[in-house]
Write an enzyme that holds these catalytic residues in place. Structure first.
Site, short mmCIF file in Angstrom:
data_model
loop_
_atom_site.label_atom_id
_atom_site.label_comp_id
_atom_site.label_asym_id
_atom_site.label_seq_id
_atom_site.Cartn_x
_atom_site.Cartn_y
_atom_site.Cartn_z
N SER B 154 0.84 -1.20 0.00
CA SER B 154 0.00 0.00 0.00
C SER B 154 0.88 1.25 0.00
O SER B 154 1.66 1.44 -0.94
CB SER B 154 -0.97 -0.05 1.18
OG SER B 154 -1.98 0.90 1.04
N ASP B 231 -10.20 -5.61 -3.11
CA ASP B 231 -9.59 -4.55 -2.29
C ASP B 231 -10.45 -3.29 -2.42
O ASP B 231 -10.56 -2.72 -3.51
CB ASP B 231 -8.17 -4.32 -2.83
CG ASP B 231 -7.39 -3.28 -2.05
OD1 ASP B 231 -8.01 -2.42 -1.40
OD2 ASP B 231 -6.15 -3.33 -2.11
N HIS B 265 -7.32 -6.01 0.97
CA HIS B 265 -6.13 -5.17 1.15
C HIS B 265 -5.28 -5.58 2.34
O HIS B 265 -4.28 -4.93 2.63
CB HIS B 265 -6.60 -3.71 1.33
CG HIS B 265 -5.53 -2.68 1.10
ND1 HIS B 265 -4.99 -2.42 -0.15
CD2 HIS B 265 -4.89 -1.83 1.95
CE1 HIS B 265 -4.09 -1.46 -0.05
NE2 HIS B 265 -4.00 -1.08 1.21
#
Lengths: 287, 287
Positions: B154, B231, B265
């Site tokens: 991320s 996600d 995620h």
């Protein structure tokens, strides 16, 4: 292939994981008289047919999350086609009695059915783990009720040994990481059993793996235990795997106790030997 | 085989893990002007000779602990003989400026060297990660300075791509899980880059992987990216892997972008594909 989902199960979250899925659930528990949570890993094989279930009992202060986030078991469970189920370690909630401290009460149910007030109404983790939770799992997931194993860590290793030894027909495989293997003889166990069950130590034996084996509650299954030699609780005499080993040798209970140099009491130790433990269960449950 | 330990490194904890050890350390950081922490996994091979180092940069809200407790990378790093290093995601402390919220300030350093007040004195995570931390690692551990890789998740995936693309001589291998791949074009990135670097967007390009590739800052190494299709931040247009992919195709930057159905995620996604990522780095660093 799952049965009709129970209306009492609340799906808190779902996450793809190693080709299967991790789910966190809550439900009103009859045994514990409060909302209980548990984590489930459903392996990809469960899309085809019911799979064996391996229950993991966590240690002091843990919730349903520690094992499923830190132990790295999903990879091996996906390989072998095992469902993983990890309950919380005690009843919890505003209406559930608790005490200051981390080694009794919330997060420290010790997998017993309490007989003393004020604990007896909620602290029924033994019946929750061995009866209510498996029923719920079989009602809601593609689980094969004839193939169950149980393992755990520290207080949960104690719980796994006790549940497994007392119910050899329910659990075909047993293992433990650094279990409290003789709770009647250590400070943690004496406090918890004394308060949950009362001062009559004869009632403690039903929740003491070493006493159970001494009283011939053995299983014909081979038990696997890993214990780190750098575990501070080993030196503090809270775990006493040597007592369990001696007793197993005396009565002929098959046991492999591995003393692992350089490993402590935490999840880095558990993760390191997780593959061996899942294989130990899979050889029985998936054979 | 490690060099003389630096006196500035404080050993906070040590844990045996997959034949090696996990250590958590703190030290006074010159770049960040505060105490910084990081986690290290030293594989068993480092007892014999210096090993390559794989740096992992974490995402928003994380500390040095998330990766080392949840990602399951140690098993694979032990197989290949790779050291793992995971820094914190920002400077922290009473004297370090911060803001309300989780997407800027503490836990959200975005791996930039800030140029705006009040952030410029402490928020120098780019130089911390690419210069100060590697120097510290090579002074204190059996690490081979000629063999380094970098990956992350991320915000940390963004950091890994930026650090790798700007320093191809330092990092021979790059990969990312669900990176913020075009931060100049998403809400998270516009807020962070705007506040750390100021409103002149031309200064943002040095910290935007897609802009770096467009400006030919490519590496000849093959970049691996995994992105979950479940996600929520993909749908919210915070990640934009398609922008990075198109740009890589335009300039000939080798890239494998894998869109993974059913994965979100979090760390269950990361753990699932960790083996592939560690192998991706090991093929270059351990070849």
């Amino acid at each position: 292939m799952a049965n009709e989902p129970s209306t009492t199960l609340t799906d808190l979250s779902q996450h793809g994981c190693f080709g299967g899925s991790v789910g966190i659930y809550s439900h009103p528990s009859e045994q514990c008289q409060c909302t209980m949570k548990f984590a489930v890993f459903v392996p990809p094989q469960a899309q085809i047919k019911p799979v064996p279930v391996l229950y993991y009992l966590s240690g002091l202060t843990c919730t349903e999350e520690n094992f499923i986030t830190k132990a790295g078991a999903q990879r091996y469970a996906a390989q072998h086609g095992l469902m993983l189920v990890a309950p919380d370690t005690s009843p919890r909630g505003e209406d559930v009695p608790d005490e200051e401290g981390w080694d009794f009460g919330s997060g420290a149910g010790f997998y017993v059915d309490a007989t003393e007030n004020p604990w007896t109404q909620n602290y029924r983790m033994y019946s929750y783990v061995t009866e209510e939770l498996p029923t719920l799992i079989h009602q809601n997931f593609a689980a094969d009720p004839a193939r169950q194993g149980i393992f755990g860590h520290s207080m949960g290793g104690h719980g796994a040994l006790v549940c497994g030894l007392r119910n050899p027909e329910k659990y075909q495989s047993i293992s433990a990481f650094a279990p409290i293997a003789a709770p009647s003889r250590c400070v943690w166990g004496q406090k918890a059993l004394g308060k949950y069950l009362g001062p009559d130590e004869s009632t403690w034996a039903a929740y003491d793996a070493s006493e159970l084996v001494r009283q011939k509650a053995q299983t014909n299954r081979h038990i696997l235990i890993d214990q780190g030699l750098a575990d501070p609780f080993l030196e503090q005499q809270q775990l006493k795997p040597e007592v369990f080993k001696t007793t197993c040798e005396e009565v002929g209970q098959p046991l492999t106790l591995r003393m692992q140099s350089g490993y402590d009491h935490g999840y880095y130790f558990i993760a390191t030997f997780m593959e061996d433990h899942v294989r130990h269960h899979a050889e029985v449950l998936c054979g």
